[in-house]
Structure formats: structure tokens, C-alpha cells
Design a protein around this motif. Structure first.
Motif: not given
Length: 335
Positions: A204-233
Motif C-alpha cells: 500500500v506504499s504511496g496510496q491514499k489513506e482510504a485506499g490503503a485501509a480498504q486494501a488491508l481490510n479486504q486482506a483481513g488485516i486491521l490498520t493502525s495509522l500513525v502520522f509522520i512528517p513527510g514531503s508527500d501530500p
């Protein structure tokens, strides 16, 4: 004797006409003596006056230099010192240090979020443990150790042993009575398929947050979000705790790091919306200057259906203004 006629009036005068040449008496002899030249020397009084003015000018100049030299020196020293101090601070920054929290005994999801809050990168290692699946069993570095911000902390997490089960057909008998005749019919039903025991991590690297969470959910994995400094949007996945293709326990929590954006906004405190309806949860997030995204999570209790059963970041955590907070909405499933 006859007189000659007089000359006409318009004739030129003769050379001896007294009106043409005036005769002067020429005096001969030695020239008169020449007198002395005029005296051009400066008087003694004028010299004394010029000297006095020059002395006064020199005295004024010396007094000015002496008084201003002492006033300027401290200012010059102060500016130089300030410049040197600023340079020293710029060239020798101090690396930020953080104390490692106590993770042992925490739930996997809580430990991942806590690590992100203090600026550490969690690395999970799963160990089969029947008694405490999903609980942090040990950690490295140890609790309270001082490490650089951004360091990796290894978490040993318990997981349930893998067991394979085969669906067992169930036979039920239905009895129907019609008058004097009794008929017995056998009906065979198949039990629901068992829940998987493992899941494969998607990329899910480079994906938007919503798409990444949906992909992990379909794979049977729960997502833990951590916000870090970055140059990407804002909301772009910077990295994931598990590499693509890695095998993890089914419904395990896996951390993904989300960019705060190049112009990071002020962090907001995430409200706790677990147990709220989706409408109430959206209202609470908007009131905190945050947005909400959700995915459905199967639940076996009717009381949890249509309500938030999990969220990331957790209530009380931090997220940049206008960031998306992920919630899991209960979806009732029989069996």
C-alpha cells in the motif's frame, strides 16, 4: 605782381597744417627712479590667529574620537558574540531523544499507536502463544531507555497457534404431521466456513489513506495509522510496518505511516468515538477539525451493529488538522 588764387575748401590739408600734427617738446635726459615694490608680507597678528583656530579644530577632533571610540566598542563586541553564538547553534544541533514506553502487556494495536505517538518505529515479531494472543510479550530496547527519535523498537507479539478445521455437515430432522400421517424429513446444512488464521500483507506504499485501509481490510488485516512528517501530500502512505507478501495473523493490526504533508498543520486531539453511531462519529470528528473514513468489520453482537467498534488513531491521540481518522463500523454476522 599777381596773388595766387586761394585753395578750395574741399582740398586735403597740407602737411604743415597745425590741426593735423601737434608738435610736442621732447625732453631728453635719464628716466625717473623706480620706487620700492608694495609690501605683500602677512602680519604677525594674522599668523597667530590662524594658529589658534587650527589648535581649536585639532582639540575638537581629538575629543570626538576619544568619546566615540569607547561607545562603539561594546556594541561591536555584542554583535560579534551574537553572530558567533547563532553560528554555533546552527552548526551543532542537538538530536532529539525520547524515552521508550513500557509496551509489555499492551494490546498490539495500542502498542503500535503509542510507539508512533512518541516518534518510534515499531517492528513486530510474532510468537505463538496460546494464553496471550495479540499481546506484547517483550520489547527491545527496554522500558525507559533513551533513544534517538525515529529509532526502531522491536515488539514480540503473541499469536494463536494455526489450526486447520474442516466444515462439519449438520443434520436436522423436521417432523410434519398431516392428519393421521406423520412424515419425517432429514435436512442437511453446512456450517459457516471457519475464519482464516492468517493474512497476506498487500503493498500500500504511496496510496491514499482510504485506499490503503480498504486494501488491508479486504486482506483481513486491521490498520493502525500513525502520522509522520513527510514531503508527500497529507494522507499519503509513506511506509508500512510489514513488507508486501508477509504473512501475519488474521485481523492483526499492522501500522502504516501517513504523511502530515509538506506544510504540516497544527495537531488536533482525536476524539473517542467508539460506541457511537456513524452520524455521531462524523459530527465529533468535524468538531475537532478532522475528517472520518470507515470500513466495516464483522461483529457477532447485534448491539455493536452500526456502531464504531474500533478507531485509529485512538481517542486522545494526535492527528494533523484536516487529517482522516479511520473507524471500523460493526456489521452484524450470524455465527
Amino acid at each position: 605782381m599777381t596773388q595766387p588764387p586761394p585753395p578750395p575748401d574741399d582740398t586735403w590739408p597740407a602737411s604743415d597744417d597745425p590741426t593735423v600734427i601737434s608738435q610736442h617738446e621732447v625732453v631728453t635726459g635719464p628716466p625717473p627712479p623706480v620706487g620700492p615694490p608694495p609690501d605683500r608680507r602677512i602680519g604677525a597678528g594674522l599668523l597667530l590667529g590662524i594658529g589658534a583656530v587650527a589648535l581649536v579644530a585639532v582639540a575638537i577632533l581629538l575629543a570626538y574620537l576619544l568619546t566615540h571610540r569607547h561607545k562603539d566598542s561594546p556594541a561591536t563586541t555584542t554583535v560579534t558574540t551574537a553572530a558567533l553564538t547563532t553560528t554555533a547553534r546552527t552548526t551543532t544541533p542537538t538530536a532529539a531523544k525520547v524515552a521508550v514506553p513500557h509496551f509489555v502487556g499492551m494490546k498490539e494495536a495500542d502498542a503500535l499507536v503509542r510507539a508512533g505517538q512518541v516518534g518510534l518505529q515499531p517492528k513486530e515479531v510474532f510468537k505463538t502463544d496460546r494464553k496471550t494472543p495479540g499481546i506484547v510479550l517483550s520489547q527491545a530496547p527496554a522500558t525507559a531507555a533513551s533513544v534517538a527519535k525515529g529509532s526502531v523498537v522491536t515488539l514480540i507479539v503473541g499469536k494463536a497457534p494455526t489450526t486447520a478445521t474442516t466444515p462439519t455437515p449438520t443434520t436436522t430432522a423436521a417432523t410434519t404431521t398431516t392428519g393421521a400421517t406423520t412424515t419425517t424429513q432429514s435436512t442437511t446444512t453446512t456450517a459457516p466456513a471457519p475464519q482464516p488464521t492468517s493474512a497476506t500483507m498487500p503493498d500500500v506504499s504511496g496510496q491514499k489513506e482510504a485506499g490503503a485501509a480498504q486494501a488491508l481490510n479486504q486482506a483481513g488485516i486491521l490498520t493502525s495509522l500513525v502520522f509522520i512528517p513527510g514531503s508527500d501530500p497529507l494522507g499519503t502512505v509513506q511506509s508500512q510496518a510489514k513488507a508486501a507478501g508477509a504473512t501475519v495473523p488474521y485481523h492483526a493490526h499492522v501500522q502504516i505511516n501517513i504523511s502530515k504533508g509538506p506544510n504540516a498543520a497544527t495537531d488536533e486531539q482525536v476524539p473517542d468515538v467508539v460506541g457511537k453511531t456513524l452520524t455521531d462519529a462524523v459530527s465529533a470528528m468535524n468538531g475537532a477539525h478532522l475528517r472520518l473514513i470507515y470500513v466495516k468489520l464483522p461483529v457477532t453482537s447485534r448491539t455493536q451493529a452500526g456502531k464504531v467498534v474500533q478507531q485509529s488513531p485512538l481517542g486522545g491521540g494526535q492527528a494533523p488538522q484536516n487529517a482522516q481518522v479511520l473507524v471500523y463500523l460493526g456489521a452484524y454476522r450470524v455465527g
